[in-house]
Design an enzyme around this catalytic site. Sequence first.
Site, short mmCIF file in Angstrom:
data_model
loop_
_atom_site.label_atom_id
_atom_site.label_comp_id
_atom_site.label_asym_id
_atom_site.label_seq_id
_atom_site.Cartn_x
_atom_site.Cartn_y
_atom_site.Cartn_z
N HIS A 94 2.20 -12.79 -5.62
CA HIS A 94 1.22 -12.93 -4.52
C HIS A 94 0.30 -14.29 -4.53
O HIS A 94 -0.61 -14.50 -4.53
CB HIS A 94 0.06 -12.01 -4.82
CG HIS A 94 -0.54 -11.31 -3.81
ND1 HIS A 94 -1.59 -12.00 -3.23
CD2 HIS A 94 -0.70 -10.21 -3.18
CE1 HIS A 94 -2.27 -11.32 -2.08
NE2 HIS A 94 -1.35 -10.34 -2.05
N GLU A 145 4.82 -12.75 1.13
CA GLU A 145 4.99 -11.48 -0.04
C GLU A 145 6.41 -11.06 0.30
O GLU A 145 6.38 -10.08 1.07
CB GLU A 145 4.15 -10.53 -0.34
CG GLU A 145 2.68 -11.39 -0.68
CD GLU A 145 1.35 -10.16 -0.58
OE1 GLU A 145 1.76 -9.25 -0.99
OE2 GLU A 145 0.73 -10.36 0.49
N GLN A 198 5.58 -9.65 3.78
CA GLN A 198 4.18 -9.28 4.11
C GLN A 198 3.51 -10.71 4.44
O GLN A 198 3.40 -11.51 3.43
CB GLN A 198 3.53 -8.63 2.97
CG GLN A 198 2.03 -8.27 3.53
CD GLN A 198 1.88 -6.94 4.38
OE1 GLN A 198 2.81 -6.15 4.42
NE2 GLN A 198 0.81 -6.64 4.64
N HIS A 230 -0.99 -2.69 -4.42
CA HIS A 230 -0.23 -3.43 -5.45
C HIS A 230 -0.17 -2.73 -7.02
O HIS A 230 -0.48 -3.24 -7.92
CB HIS A 230 -1.16 -4.80 -5.52
CG HIS A 230 -0.91 -5.59 -4.34
ND1 HIS A 230 0.40 -5.30 -3.65
CD2 HIS A 230 -1.87 -6.39 -3.72
CE1 HIS A 230 0.06 -6.30 -2.60
NE2 HIS A 230 -1.32 -6.62 -2.68
N ARG A 284 0.82 -1.26 -0.01
CA ARG A 284 0.12 0.09 -0.06
C ARG A 284 0.82 1.14 -0.09
O ARG A 284 1.79 1.21 0.60
CB ARG A 284 -0.96 0.04 1.12
CG ARG A 284 -2.05 -1.04 1.13
CD ARG A 284 -2.66 -1.15 2.56
NE ARG A 284 -3.78 -2.12 2.30
CZ ARG A 284 -3.58 -3.66 2.62
NH1 ARG A 284 -2.45 -3.99 3.04
NH2 ARG A 284 -4.59 -4.52 2.57
#
Length: 382
Positions: free
Chosen positions: A209, A347, A319, A138, A113
């Site tokens: 992802h 991620e 992440q 993204h 983000r």
Amino acid sequence: MSPSRRTVLASAAAGLAATAAAGQARAAAPAEGNGEGPEVFGHLPDGTEVHRWTLSRGGTRLKVLSYGGIVQSLELPDRDGEYVNVSLGFGTLAPYLTATTYFGALIGRYGNRIAEGRFTLDGTAYQLPVNDGPNSLHGGDRGFDKRLWDVTPNGRSGLTLRRTSPDGEMGYPGTLEVRVDYTLTRDGDFRIDYEATTDAPTPLNLTNHTYFNLGGEGTGSIEDHRLEIAAARYTPVGETLIPTGELARVQGTPFDFRRGKNVGRDIRESHQQLLYGQGYDHNFVLDKGITGAPRHAATLHDPGSGRLMRVDTTEPGVQFYSGNFLDATLTGPGGRVYRQGDGLCLETQHFPDSPNQPHFPTTVLRPGETYRSTTVHSFGTR
């Protein structure tokens, strides 16, 4: 992966405890080589063909789409040698065109983000599309996950994906030349190498992802998976999941995965960070920092099937997303509905909102520089 290699990975995960068995959908053991591609997987609205490529090596089978660079399937054996797809996704192209789950996709220009879709670079302000509440997520509503990539075979069991991201695409400055290599090694490891150059300064944060469920796609919750993350700190977020700027210690919190624990053990704690994310959706600050070669970031184990995945990366963060926003509106290739927590993402990347957080590691790529990043997923059983 050779049996000896899998044994090494099993030893590395000896501290991971066993839990209940997960159901499995079986598949045939893969043959070696680039094999079955490209095949036509579907068509874009303008009639353009989308191809699917199949790679098989070292006991791993990988299926990749030219649309979004999507990992559409990743097949691995369990402890008894039975194969199953462990990545979430779709069986046809159409839902990939509209879904906002990013199943298996290459993410760019900026993974994660950016607050309010705004940043200032070298004195110039830029506005990106906002597609996640007030924020840009993204790369915007048509990021790299919604683009067609040029795909060519690379060696015995590899693919090279290329695209040019023009100046101004999704509001980002500079023309970006991107190359991503997907490779299955002799041992069946899945290696991703990213490379990019630009003709003007631009933020860049590439990742993949893929949602993993080591029990098998569509077999239910990953809360019994055991996860270890090599991170003593994480980046807490505010209500819209933008980092506060703090590098908080995980010790004594639900975010402490240093010794490994079941994903679901603390996920329903009344910790404010878990309430913000409806579970885990946070960047972990890897102890190793930025490295020239991939080093250990995380290990995931499904005791039911015995499948084990180790993640090594050159990136400073990972992440961890526990599939909180899966809401039973999407159906996987096996015909099972995806519900909250039916898959998780690890991620590897730089930190969220880095363009607006000057004390985070920089994500700015400048002319004359080459962006490089590598992540390796190694598989085994125990």
